[in-house]
Design an enzyme around this catalytic site. Structure first.
Site, PDB file in Angstrom:
ATOM      1  CG  HIS A 176      45.999  86.291  30.203  1.00 43.25           C
ATOM      2  ND1 HIS A 176      46.634  85.092  29.976  1.00 43.25           N
ATOM      3  CD2 HIS A 176      44.885  86.266  29.438  1.00 43.25           C
ATOM      4  CE1 HIS A 176      45.930  84.372  29.116  1.00 43.25           C
ATOM      5  NE2 HIS A 176      44.855  85.059  28.780  1.00 43.25           N
ATOM      6  CD  GLU A 177      42.168  88.840  29.647  1.00 45.04           C
ATOM      7  OE1 GLU A 177      42.041  88.960  28.413  1.00 45.04           O
ATOM      8  OE2 GLU A 177      41.992  87.759  30.252  1.00 45.04           O
ATOM      9  CG  HIS A 186      44.278  88.309  24.927  1.00 46.21           C
ATOM     10  ND1 HIS A 186      44.418  87.352  23.956  1.00 46.21           N
ATOM     11  CD2 HIS A 186      43.859  87.652  26.042  1.00 46.21           C
ATOM     12  CE1 HIS A 186      44.102  86.155  24.463  1.00 46.21           C
ATOM     13  NE2 HIS A 186      43.766  86.308  25.728  1.00 46.21           N
TER      14      HIS A 186
END
Lengths: 500, 500
Positions: A265-266, A269
């Protein structure tokens, strides 16, 4: 030559200075949440506040405002320079509208509210947090008044994070999702076919989880020379600039999924940030365009890549190599089913793909109920629990699992919708990308994720903040935000997986 | 109530702001040397330079200068407030004396010189570095002219780091050490008894070295809640404030001594910082008083604790536990002798206790020769090699092992003497502490290092910069800097160890 050099030199210099302060602020926040020592926290916060005050002054400097106004009137200005000026003008107007004492009091109050939340948690007593929450929300609404709005006080608040959204649209989005998801979740959880998720709870040494995270980040082509992979208690990414896009995962010994999902997820980003055109650094546009679009990219890599079976056809061997005693004898099918298990939980952070949005719908509905005066602060914890029972069929046994589970509301109103917007956008993008890259599944299966990332870079990442969320999503999908692709994706996937 | 509140409120607020910028600068430098990604380095440097410029402006602000002058004339001022004002006045005078363009050019030139050094290393060609070195040294001397001096242009340069020292004193110190050490080194290296140091070159996985470093830092009572233990290519410590004193060690797989010594050395620096009176934070005095005294504390923990046999009676088991295959069958005596092996090397950083100061004597003599015009920049590499041959009996085969071994000279003249001053001070302190704590050896053997640290805190650490180096050393030893205790210590120790 970078675009910013076409601007007036003094203006460009001031903007660069603003950007330097912003980069340093992001770095200080990264440090505070990764390596900084516990005992130094309050002193670090004071130093950070001093620099934040200087940044505020730079952003609301009267002469800077005049220069921006003048520059905006130049007719020969190119499109990009116009965007740069508009961006800083928006910030100038936003912060100039608030008396500086009120702004400083609000920042201080945020810190106090967070401390009160910790205290409330320790005592399992919401009434300790309630007056702070009230103060924070009232200040948010007062700011909304300064900023002005046509329909709803919530509009300027959510627009801090997602400038193209408003309450009417959010009401529609959340209502559509709720109607579709609640019955689907009921069907899934009452299916006879259920996965065995116990494999994830075998002890998994943190150092090995870190190794897993590194290999998964390599699999999605995260550039370790333009970032850093750290550890923290609440996963996050730090978008300093395209050459410094860091991420921190959470590591829990008895649930490897926490670090696995947070890395992907990160990592998503951070890939977005790494692929922004470096010429936009120091313009104010070298960053994600909105929280919703930022979240769409993390969700894309976490869910549309990381929950794609082809991804695990390629990468399951990493888990099997690192932890043969746990995964060596578990088939890919069983692993994949377990990874996509649906189970209502009290905490958004632990939520599966299907129940995830319900957590945000609940937050949003409670925020709206507070603004409408339909619930008071004393009644909030029970209202929270009632909604969990109604939508997810579970009731938090204590407020620690309920309204006190995190302190995010200490920051104010309006951030939570971004998490759902991101998922909705990601599904819209996913639908188009499958059409434009017909071998999408094969690209993932054959470890050619860079082709997909290349597409995302061409259509989204490179632009940073030089195109708005709505411009991006319209140019990609031909329409504005739309929940249909997400509902279709979740319905198809989980009907098949749970054999409904 | 902290002392600074007795000062005029506007003055105290300005000082606090200065201190916040300094803390952030230290943190940015820490980040650049530990976790920051390679590709972001130049952008991070630009942001850091912007903040450094703001700090310079704050420190040389004309109104601030007036307030300091006024405050200095107040008769009722307490001693500590006088020190605070004097400290900032000194900084104000120092930086106000230099035209800001020259200062900025110098900072930029430092960066270019370092880049040129890297290039020179890659090509093994000193002539690439030479013109930059000349520019840097000439700028240093020009600054010395701005600052003024009575006897020697080197005085104000070394006084940037060690305010109580001057060239006459340094000449004496280095000459005394040279006379004593060169013959002692010759006797030691020609002794029939020599240790076997091969145990240190067995592969030692970095993660295990990190564990060793943590346990050694625990042994000297480093507070991990008020700091951080990182990794880097050139060990250093970051004194942000007493609640945030970080250190970074260097880890080399084939020489565990590198991380072992760097943990103890940088740990010593950080203990000093952690024990400074927290009331001095935000005054400008909450930091080490001089580079020499700072170094005395790192050297104290590295050499007078970390090379004490009693320390290893307590802690050798850590190495034996972590690497039984290497150390399990090596006796404490053999280990201890190997740890204290004397062997002339080309690099200060790898130097043993006995040859260490020779590296600094060489640097100092070369700096003096440049200033006196006795050597030109073309002749410098050979002059370097000649001195190594004369003093240590070894001649660098290439300039990579010689004058190009590090880029520290890119920063300017005057820092190197601090390393030797630290050793001299540490030996003076060690002599007194042995007298005042007669069970010194037993305290170390019985793992009561906190008693020794307590003594150092009482007599040195707590004061931060509120007492000068000379005041501290006089109050402890009754006299100023003195090489006799160091010469005595080294002579006794190595005569015994090598059975001379």
């Amino acid at each position: 030559m970078t675009t910013i050099q076409r601007l007036d030199a003094a203006l460009a210099a001031h903007i660069e200075k603003v950007e330097h302060y912003k980069q340093v602020q992001t770095l200080l926040a990264w440090d505070a949440r990764t390596g900084a020592p516990r005992k130094g926290a309050s002193y670090a916060a004071r130093a950070k506040a001093t620099l934040a005050g200087e940044l505020f002054k730079l952003q609301t400097d009267a002469e800077f405002g005049l220069r921006l106004e003048e520059a905006a009137q130049q007719e020969e200005l190119d499109e990009l320079s116009k965007r740069i000026i508009a961006e800083h003008w928006k910030t100038y107007k936003r912060w100039s509208a608030i008396p500086i004492e009120e702004y400083q009091a609000f920042v201080q109050q945020q810190g106090l509210a967070n401390a009160a939340w910790l205290e409330a948690r320790a005592a399992n007593d919401f009434s300790i947090f309630a007056p702070h929450l009230k103060q924070i929300f009232n200040a948010s609404l007062k700011f909304a008044g300064y900023w002005g709005y046509e329909q709803h006080a919530y509009d300027p608040l959510v627009q801090q994070f997602d400038p193209d959204l408003d309450t009417v649209t959010l009401d529609r989005i959340f209502s559509e999702l709720k109607s579709a998801l609640i019955p689907l979740i009921r069907r899934v959880t009452s299916s006879a076919k259920q996965p065995d998720t116990s494999i994830f709870n075998h002890p998994f040494p943190l150092e090995q989880q870190r190794q897993l995270g590194i290999e998964l980040l390599q699999a999605i082509r995260y550039d370790f020379d333009a970032g850093q992979f750290g550890a923290t208690v609440h996963p996050f990414s730090s978008a300093i600039n395209p050459y410094d896009a860091r991420l921190a995962a959470k590591f829990v010994e008895n649930d490897v999924r926490v670090s696995l999902w947070s890395a992907l997820h990160e990592g998503g980003h951070s890939l977005y940030t790494q692929n922004i055109d470096p010429n936009l650094i120091h313009t104010g546009l070298g960053i994600f365009t909105s929280y919703g679009i930022h979240e769409s990219q993390s969700i894309f890599f976490e869910k549309f890549i990381g929950r794609h079976k082809g991804f695990w056809e390629n990468n399951y061997f990493i888990l099997q190599k690192i932890k043969p005693e746990t995964f060596g004898h578990v088939s890919l099918d069983d692993f994949y089913f377990a990874l996509n298990a649906v189970k209502p939980t009290f905490n958004r952070f632990e939520a599966d793909e299907l129940t995830y949005n319900l957590h945000l719908i609940i937050r949003y509905e409670l925020e709206q109920a507070i603004i409408a005066g339909e619930v008071d602060y004393e009644g909030l914890p029970e209202a929270w629990n009632d909604k969990y029972e109604e939508y997810l069929g579970i009731r938090p046994p204590t407020h620690l699992e309920g309204i006190l589970q995190d302190g995010h509301w200490s920051a104010g109103f309006g951030l939570f919708p971004s998490y759902t917007l991101g998922f909705v956008y990601a599904a819209q993008i996913h639908k188009v990308i499958r059409r434009e890259l017909p071998d999408y599944d094969h690209l993932i299966e054959s470890d050619h994720i860079e082709t997909i990332t290349g597409w995302l870079t061409t259509h989204i990442h490179q632009f940073g903040k030089s195109r708005s969320a709505d411009e991006l999503i319209k140019s990609i999908t031909g329409k504005s935000i739309d929940t249909a692709p997400l509902i279709r994706y979740l319905t198809d996937k989980y009907e098949q997986l749970y054999e409904l």
